[in-house]
Design a protein around this motif. Sequence first.
Motif, PDB file in Angstrom:
ATOM      1  N   LEU A 196       0.378  -0.669   0.297  1.00 42.68           N
ATOM      2  CA  LEU A 196      -0.029   0.151   0.299  1.00 42.68           C
ATOM      3  C   LEU A 196       0.960   1.202  -0.027  1.00 42.68           C
ATOM      4  CD1 LEU A 196      -2.867  -0.943   2.457  1.00 42.68           C
ATOM      5  CD2 LEU A 196      -2.394  -1.074  -0.039  1.00 42.68           C
ATOM      6  N   GLY A 197       1.992   1.347   0.530  1.00 42.44           N
ATOM      7  CA  GLY A 197       2.769   2.260   0.971  1.00 42.44           C
ATOM      8  C   GLY A 197       4.412   2.002   1.139  1.00 42.44           C
ATOM      9  N   LEU A 198       4.698   2.650   1.466  1.00 42.73           N
ATOM     10  CA  LEU A 198       6.932   2.521   1.706  1.00 42.73           C
ATOM     11  C   LEU A 198       6.248   3.586   3.182  1.00 42.73           C
ATOM     12  CD1 LEU A 198       7.954   2.593  -1.309  1.00 42.73           C
ATOM     13  CD2 LEU A 198       8.059   0.659   0.162  1.00 42.73           C
ATOM     14  N   LEU A 199       7.581   3.294   4.401  1.00 41.08           N
ATOM     15  CA  LEU A 199       7.915   4.326   5.607  1.00 41.08           C
ATOM     16  C   LEU A 199       9.576   3.948   4.760  1.00 41.08           C
ATOM     17  CD1 LEU A 199       5.944   2.935   8.051  1.00 41.08           C
ATOM     18  CD2 LEU A 199       5.367   4.443   6.890  1.00 41.08           C
ATOM     19  N   GLN A 200       9.498   5.094   5.161  1.00 43.33           N
ATOM     20  CA  GLN A 200      11.552   5.926   4.221  1.00 43.33           C
ATOM     21  C   GLN A 200      12.048   6.593   5.589  1.00 43.33           C
ATOM     22  OE1 GLN A 200      12.031   8.433   1.438  1.00 43.33           O
ATOM     23  NE2 GLN A 200      14.226   7.871   1.269  1.00 43.33           N
ATOM     24  N   ILE A 201      13.259   5.330   5.612  1.00 43.55           N
ATOM     25  CA  ILE A 201      13.908   5.869   6.764  1.00 43.55           C
ATOM     26  C   ILE A 201      15.058   5.717   6.589  1.00 43.55           C
ATOM     27  CG2 ILE A 201      14.769   5.464   9.959  1.00 43.55           C
ATOM     28  CD1 ILE A 201      12.618   3.966   9.962  1.00 43.55           C
ATOM     29  N   GLY A 202      15.559   7.169   6.546  1.00 44.29           N
ATOM     30  CA  GLY A 202      17.148   7.344   5.636  1.00 44.29           C
ATOM     31  C   GLY A 202      17.351   6.997   3.718  1.00 44.29           C
ATOM     32  N   SER A 203      17.963   6.336   3.939  1.00 45.31           N
ATOM     33  CA  SER A 203      17.634   5.568   2.284  1.00 45.31           C
ATOM     34  C   SER A 203      16.996   4.144   2.216  1.00 45.31           C
ATOM     35  CB  SER A 203      18.828   5.048   1.857  1.00 45.31           C
ATOM     36  OG  SER A 203      20.054   4.648   2.621  1.00 45.31           O
ATOM     37  N   LEU A 204      16.910   3.592   3.264  1.00 42.66           N
ATOM     38  CA  LEU A 204      15.409   2.981   3.347  1.00 42.66           C
ATOM     39  C   LEU A 204      14.395   2.630   2.926  1.00 42.66           C
ATOM     40  CD1 LEU A 204      16.542  -0.459   4.299  1.00 42.66           C
ATOM     41  CD2 LEU A 204      15.257   0.055   6.769  1.00 42.66           C
ATOM     42  N   LEU A 205      13.843   1.698   2.501  1.00 36.56           N
ATOM     43  CA  LEU A 205      12.382   1.672   2.338  1.00 36.56           C
ATOM     44  C   LEU A 205      11.690   1.059   2.360  1.00 36.56           C
ATOM     45  CD1 LEU A 205      12.889   2.955  -1.168  1.00 36.56           C
ATOM     46  CD2 LEU A 205      11.966   4.148   0.339  1.00 36.56           C
ATOM     47  N   LEU A 206      10.516   0.440   3.665  1.00 40.38           N
ATOM     48  CA  LEU A 206      10.366  -0.625   3.990  1.00 40.38           C
ATOM     49  C   LEU A 206       8.270  -0.858   4.161  1.00 40.38           C
ATOM     50  CD1 LEU A 206      11.447  -0.216   7.168  1.00 40.38           C
ATOM     51  CD2 LEU A 206      12.805  -1.629   6.174  1.00 40.38           C
ATOM     52  N   PRO A 207       7.821  -1.736   3.752  1.00 38.34           N
ATOM     53  CA  PRO A 207       6.975  -2.088   2.694  1.00 38.34           C
ATOM     54  C   PRO A 207       5.890  -1.336   4.029  1.00 38.34           C
ATOM     55  CG  PRO A 207       7.961  -3.919   3.297  1.00 38.34           C
ATOM     56  CD  PRO A 207       8.510  -2.857   3.854  1.00 38.34           C
ATOM     57  N   VAL A 208       4.457  -1.073   3.886  1.00 39.96           N
ATOM     58  CA  VAL A 208       3.336  -1.110   4.268  1.00 39.96           C
ATOM     59  C   VAL A 208       2.463  -2.044   3.101  1.00 39.96           C
ATOM     60  CG1 VAL A 208       1.419   0.204   4.881  1.00 39.96           C
ATOM     61  CG2 VAL A 208       3.985   1.203   4.785  1.00 39.96           C
ATOM     62  N   VAL A 209       1.996  -3.222   4.137  1.00 43.24           N
ATOM     63  CA  VAL A 209       1.049  -3.646   3.392  1.00 43.24           C
ATOM     64  C   VAL A 209      -0.346  -4.276   3.795  1.00 43.24           C
ATOM     65  CG1 VAL A 209       3.071  -5.708   2.753  1.00 43.24           C
ATOM     66  CG2 VAL A 209       1.656  -5.696   4.883  1.00 43.24           C
ATOM     67  N   ALA A 210      -1.453  -4.337   4.017  1.00 38.38           N
ATOM     68  CA  ALA A 210      -2.944  -4.501   3.616  1.00 38.38           C
ATOM     69  C   ALA A 210      -3.286  -5.521   4.815  1.00 38.38           C
ATOM     70  CB  ALA A 210      -4.015  -4.307   2.570  1.00 38.38           C
ATOM     71  N   PRO A 211      -3.180  -5.658   6.020  1.00 35.12           N
ATOM     72  CA  PRO A 211      -3.168  -6.488   7.027  1.00 35.12           C
ATOM     73  C   PRO A 211      -5.131  -7.548   6.675  1.00 35.12           C
ATOM     74  CG  PRO A 211      -4.276  -4.120   7.466  1.00 35.12           C
ATOM     75  CD  PRO A 211      -3.982  -3.872   6.666  1.00 35.12           C
ATOM     76  N   CYS A 212      -6.048  -6.924   5.681  1.00 33.84           N
ATOM     77  CA  CYS A 212      -6.664  -7.859   5.277  1.00 33.84           C
ATOM     78  C   CYS A 212      -7.552  -7.576   3.963  1.00 33.84           C
ATOM     79  CB  CYS A 212      -7.809  -7.646   6.634  1.00 33.84           C
ATOM     80  SG  CYS A 212      -8.294  -5.855   6.607  1.00 33.84           S
ATOM     81  N   ALA A 213      -7.866  -8.215   3.556  1.00 37.27           N
ATOM     82  CA  ALA A 213      -8.547  -7.994   1.709  1.00 37.27           C
ATOM     83  C   ALA A 213      -9.937  -6.986   1.756  1.00 37.27           C
ATOM     84  CB  ALA A 213      -8.973  -8.678   1.102  1.00 37.27           C
ATOM     85  N   GLY A 214     -10.395  -5.184   1.134  1.00 37.21           N
ATOM     86  CA  GLY A 214     -11.533  -5.065   1.431  1.00 37.21           C
ATOM     87  C   GLY A 214     -11.082  -4.042  -0.042  1.00 37.21           C
ATOM     88  N   ILE A 215     -11.743  -2.575   0.183  1.00 34.48           N
ATOM     89  CA  ILE A 215     -11.836  -1.304  -0.413  1.00 34.48           C
ATOM     90  C   ILE A 215     -10.736  -0.781  -0.178  1.00 34.48           C
ATOM     91  CG2 ILE A 215     -12.886   0.044  -1.805  1.00 34.48           C
ATOM     92  CD1 ILE A 215     -13.514  -2.829  -2.470  1.00 34.48           C
ATOM     93  N   ALA A 216      -9.740  -0.118  -0.395  1.00 38.65           N
ATOM     94  CA  ALA A 216      -9.090   0.786   0.469  1.00 38.65           C
ATOM     95  C   ALA A 216      -9.261   2.175   0.131  1.00 38.65           C
ATOM     96  CB  ALA A 216      -7.700   0.907  -1.138  1.00 38.65           C
ATOM     97  N   GLY A 217      -9.430   3.481   1.300  1.00 41.79           N
ATOM     98  CA  GLY A 217      -9.592   4.106   1.619  1.00 41.79           C
ATOM     99  C   GLY A 217      -8.953   5.333   0.598  1.00 41.79           C
ATOM    100  N   THR A 218      -9.180   6.826   1.345  1.00 40.06           N
ATOM    101  CA  THR A 218      -8.540   7.710   0.866  1.00 40.06           C
ATOM    102  C   THR A 218      -7.012   7.759   1.725  1.00 40.06           C
ATOM    103  OG1 THR A 218      -9.810   9.512   2.465  1.00 40.06           O
ATOM    104  CG2 THR A 218     -10.184   9.044  -0.196  1.00 40.06           C
ATOM    105  N   LEU A 219      -6.072   8.082   1.309  1.00 37.49           N
ATOM    106  CA  LEU A 219      -5.008   8.780   2.369  1.00 37.49           C
ATOM    107  C   LEU A 219      -5.376   9.312   3.290  1.00 37.49           C
ATOM    108  CD1 LEU A 219      -1.640   8.282   0.161  1.00 37.49           C
ATOM    109  CD2 LEU A 219      -2.545   6.999   1.183  1.00 37.49           C
ATOM    110  N   GLN A 220      -5.235   9.120   4.870  1.00 34.78           N
ATOM    111  CA  GLN A 220      -5.113   9.865   5.798  1.00 34.78           C
ATOM    112  C   GLN A 220      -3.685  10.912   6.090  1.00 34.78           C
ATOM    113  OE1 GLN A 220      -6.678   7.706   8.828  1.00 34.78           O
ATOM    114  NE2 GLN A 220      -7.827   6.395   7.839  1.00 34.78           N
TER     115      GLN A 220
END
Length: 141
Positions: free
Chosen positions: A95-119
């Motif tokens: 769903l997105g990435l969390l960037q810490i310096g040059s490191l990019l860490l994944p943000v994944v969906a914990p369940c199936a469904g319909i994505a809402g708007t970014l908060q």
Amino acid sequence: MDASRIDLLAGWLAGTDIDLLELRSPTRLMRLQRGGAKAGGAPAAPAAVAEAAAPAVPAGTSVTAWTVGVFLDRHPLRAQPFVQAGEAVTEGRLLGLLQIGSLLLPVVAPCAGIAGTLQVASGSTVDYGTPLLAIAPSVSA
């Protein structure tokens, strides 16, 4: 995770000094424990592999930052966001990435469904637990 991957991880673990490896997802927990001598010199049981279902993540859940960093809704080298509001997502989808310096860490969906708007806006600094977006339940036909 299939048995061949668990065997591969167990083999890698055996070549280290790590006694316990725990892998978690929103719906699963797997522990690999390396055998060896316990206190008192008694041999331990063979390496234990446990994979148990964690409690189900309810639909309509909020996806939150699991660490501090800068939230990115797309890879820095791509123009297209990972997910659009209203799009169907499956469990584990990026769903997105969390960037810490040059490191990019994944943000994944914990369940199936319909994505809402970014908060939060892409490029925003977030803290642990910051809501990033919501996943609404899928409408069954």
